[in-house]
Design an enzyme around this catalytic site. Structure first.
Site, mmCIF file in Angstrom:
data_model
loop_
_atom_site.group_PDB
_atom_site.id
_atom_site.type_symbol
_atom_site.label_atom_id
_atom_site.label_comp_id
_atom_site.label_asym_id
_atom_site.label_seq_id
_atom_site.Cartn_x
_atom_site.Cartn_y
_atom_site.Cartn_z
ATOM 1 C CG HIS A 1 41.674 47.432 39.245
ATOM 2 N ND1 HIS A 1 41.147 46.902 40.426
ATOM 3 C CD2 HIS A 1 42.764 46.832 39.205
ATOM 4 C CE1 HIS A 1 42.047 46.351 41.164
ATOM 5 N NE2 HIS A 1 43.041 46.266 40.612
ATOM 6 C CG HIS B 1 38.191 49.013 47.525
ATOM 7 N ND1 HIS B 1 39.193 49.058 48.051
ATOM 8 C CD2 HIS B 1 38.172 47.941 46.466
ATOM 9 C CE1 HIS B 1 40.067 48.010 47.934
ATOM 10 N NE2 HIS B 1 39.522 47.509 47.050
ATOM 11 C CG ASP C 1 33.754 45.741 42.234
ATOM 12 O OD1 ASP C 1 33.152 45.672 43.229
ATOM 13 O OD2 ASP C 1 35.156 45.814 42.038
ATOM 14 C CG ASN C 2 34.442 42.961 44.341
ATOM 15 O OD1 ASN C 2 34.996 43.362 43.651
ATOM 16 N ND2 ASN C 2 34.132 43.242 45.534
ATOM 17 C CG ASP D 1 35.645 48.736 44.332
ATOM 18 O OD1 ASP D 1 35.395 47.507 44.401
ATOM 19 O OD2 ASP D 1 36.723 49.187 44.063
ATOM 20 C CG ASP D 2 35.307 45.919 47.213
ATOM 21 O OD1 ASP D 2 35.235 45.543 46.268
ATOM 22 O OD2 ASP D 2 36.491 45.812 48.201
ATOM 23 C CE LYS E 1 37.887 42.530 47.043
ATOM 24 N NZ LYS E 1 38.328 44.024 47.422
ATOM 25 C CB SER F 1 42.024 49.204 44.785
ATOM 26 O OG SER F 1 41.404 47.959 43.840
ATOM 27 C CB CYS G 1 38.618 44.979 41.318
ATOM 28 S SG CYS G 1 37.910 45.635 42.933
ATOM 29 C CE LYS H 1 38.964 49.225 41.819
ATOM 30 N NZ LYS H 1 38.883 48.598 43.090
ATOM 31 N NE ARG I 1 36.339 47.197 39.245
ATOM 32 C CZ ARG I 1 35.680 48.433 39.543
ATOM 33 N NH1 ARG I 1 35.799 49.408 38.881
ATOM 34 N NH2 ARG I 1 35.262 48.419 40.982
HETATM 35 MG MG MG Z 1 35.876 45.636 43.936
#
Ligand code: MG
Length: 512
Positions: free
Chosen positions: A126, A230, A282-283, A30-31, A303, A153, A70, A124, A74
């Site tokens: 989301h 994240h 994811d990003n 994540d991130d 991001k 998150s 996010c 996660k 996803r």
């Molecule tokens: Mg993310």
């Protein structure tokens, strides 16, 4: 006859002709930025397990997520379709969102259930909870047999203790929401979730699922969607102060440890030769967190943006004996994962709806070329009136719009700043991503008239043909939609505390 021969040849080539269906493990950070892993060049990250995966697998250098944030990212990953189709726009779900991924979408898990796979997600989600609708949007209603995780998150709830044993998180996050819930299937088993043991909790669930299924020769799909890296960073006793890269490094080392445990289980259970593992994120990194966020390496911004740093991600594919160790400049994307997994599992990519992904098998198993030479970049909050912000065609990327996000004014490039508003570009800004991956030097569009005209035409066509799903972000909600282990308790939301919840992973857990 000829078709049969070709089919048989392909199966032999891929090595999937006989024996059990391959197991599939999807690891999702994540991130995490393009430049965060040791193998992608970070000088002070400690990621030995991901580096080993890279050494033994195929390392992508041009792999994209579907969004700079996010939830839409996803949704696209799990459906093989841009987020606009499934209504996961604009922005992301919050703790009290009432919408979710529509049930008529077909997820990777649902594709694999058809093929007899056991399916689990740890981490996660989301993509909605539906707390006041019997948790109808949680993963167990979207093709997964088992779920363990915080469903959004972990900064969308109050942040209390982040580091072992009792050190606070960097900030308090959203103090007006219910404490972060840890769900097992549709039951909240811990609230607030304990960040100092979360990595072990997730990892134990993941490895237990692998062990159980490998023992019974049951093909499985495991999706591990880490809360790491994240904001806010967190780490257990083993990883607190373990890295010279500070809190982000500690959290990343913990993620890497978990990946190592999963690989160790895959190897020790004897299924390594029949297991496909894919790692990506994811990003891009949240630059607003400065050194406590990730690093996009040589890419521009992070991001929330459609610059390369927002959506180009590390990506590694692993399957010993079938995927050769290599590094590729072929294009790939998270929407391609569903069609690819469908091929590996002998399953079916849905044909009753548009699928944006293409099968990556030629890149993975044949050292061949990608079936895509284009990519479309949606902003974090897209609108039907504007459509995509940018389009890549071959090595060229044209921006029709730009906008900053998730970045504060200490950052040196003001194009990235949150305060940098949407700007229209006509003619578009054009870059050559092979010669200029950092998007530093716009090309003279006069000299590239033909390229601009091809990209403009394909972008207009894509925008015109996109069928936008009804936005799930606009579903009316109230504070009662926030997950609470004691619904209707007072004083809300601080009363939603269940530290003595049923211990997950006890013998009654569905994964045993
Ligand atoms: Mg993310």
């Amino acid at each position: 006859m000829l078709l049969c021969v070709v089919f048989a040849f392909c199966c032999v080539l891929h090595g999937f002709a006989s024996g059990a269906k391959p197991n599939i493990v999807l690891l999702f950070a994540d991130d995490l930025g393009f430049g965060d892993l040791g193998v992608y060049g970070h000088p002070t990250s400690t990621t030995p397990n991901l580096d080993t995966m890279a050494k033994e697998g195929l390392v992508f250098t041009q792999f994209y997520s579907a969004s700079g944030v996010c939830s839409p990212s996803r949704a696209a990953l799990l459906t093989g379709r841009y987020q606009t189709r499934s209504g996961i726009w604009p922005g992301v779900f919050g703790a009290n969102s009432a919408g979710g991924l529509p049930h008529n979408e077909t997820t990777i898990a649902e594709v694999l259930k058809e093929e007899g796979y056991a399916t689990a997600i740890v981490g996660k989600w989301h993509l909605g909870v539906g707390f006041t609708k019997n948790n109808t949007y949680l993963p167990i209603h979207q093709g997964f047999d088992y779920y363990l995780g915080i469903p959004y998150s972990h900064d969308m709830c109050p942040c209390l203790i982040c580091f072992y044993p009792d050190q606070p998180c960097f900030d308090k996050c959203r103090t007006s929401e219910t404490p972060c819930p840890l769900f097992e299937n549709s039951t909240i088993i811990q609230q607030p979730a304990d960040f100092t043991t979360l990595a072990a909790t997730y990892t134990n669930a993941a490895t237990a699922f692998i062990r159980k299924n490998s023992e019974s020769d049951q093909p499985f799909f495991l999706y591990v969607a880490y809360q790491h890296t994240h904001h806010p960073q967190f780490a257990s006793k083993q990883f607190r102060n373990s890295s010279i890269r500070g809190t982000f490094g500690d959290s990343l080392s913990e993620l890497d440890w978990s990946v190592g445990q999963i690989f160790e289980t895959i190897r020790s259970t004897g299924i390594a030769n029949n297991t496909f593992v894919f790692f990506t994120a994811d990003n891009g990194p949240s630059l607003t967190r400065q050194v406590r966020g990730g690093n996009q390496g040589l890419l521009k911004c992070g991001k929330g943006t459609t610059y390369e740093g927002g959506m180009r991600e590390p990506a590694i594919a692993w399957m010993p004996g079938k995927i050769k160790p290599a590094r590729t400049t072929e294009l790939g994307a998270t929407v391609d994962i569903l069609p690819t997994i469908a091929t590996i599992a002998g399953g079916k990519t849905p044909t009753d709806r548009p699928i944006d992904g293409v099968d990556m098998s030629p890149i993975l198993f044949e050292g061949g070329q990608s079936r895509r030479d284009y990519y479309y970049y949606y902003p974090k909050s897209p609108s039907p009136e504007i459509g995509v912000y940018a389009t890549r065609y071959k090595q060229y990327k044209a921006f029709f719009y730009t906008q900053g996000s998730h970045c504060g004014s200490p950052y040196y490039d003001h194009d990235c700043w949150e305060s940098t508003r949407q700007a229209k570009h006509d003619p578009p800004l054009l870059f050559d991503l092979l010669q200029d991956p950092s998007e530093k030097y716009p090309l003279n569009v006069e000299a590239y008239k033909d390229v601009v005209s091809v990209i403009t035409e394909m972008t207009e066509k894509f925008n015109r043909e996109m069928v936008w799903g009804t936005s799930e972000m606009h579903v009316k909600s109230s504070s009662a939609d926030q997950p609470c282990c004691k619904p209707n308790c007072k004083p809300f939301p601080t009363c939603c505390v269940c530290k003595q919840g049923r211990l997950h992973l006890d013998k009654s857990s569905p994964i045993f």
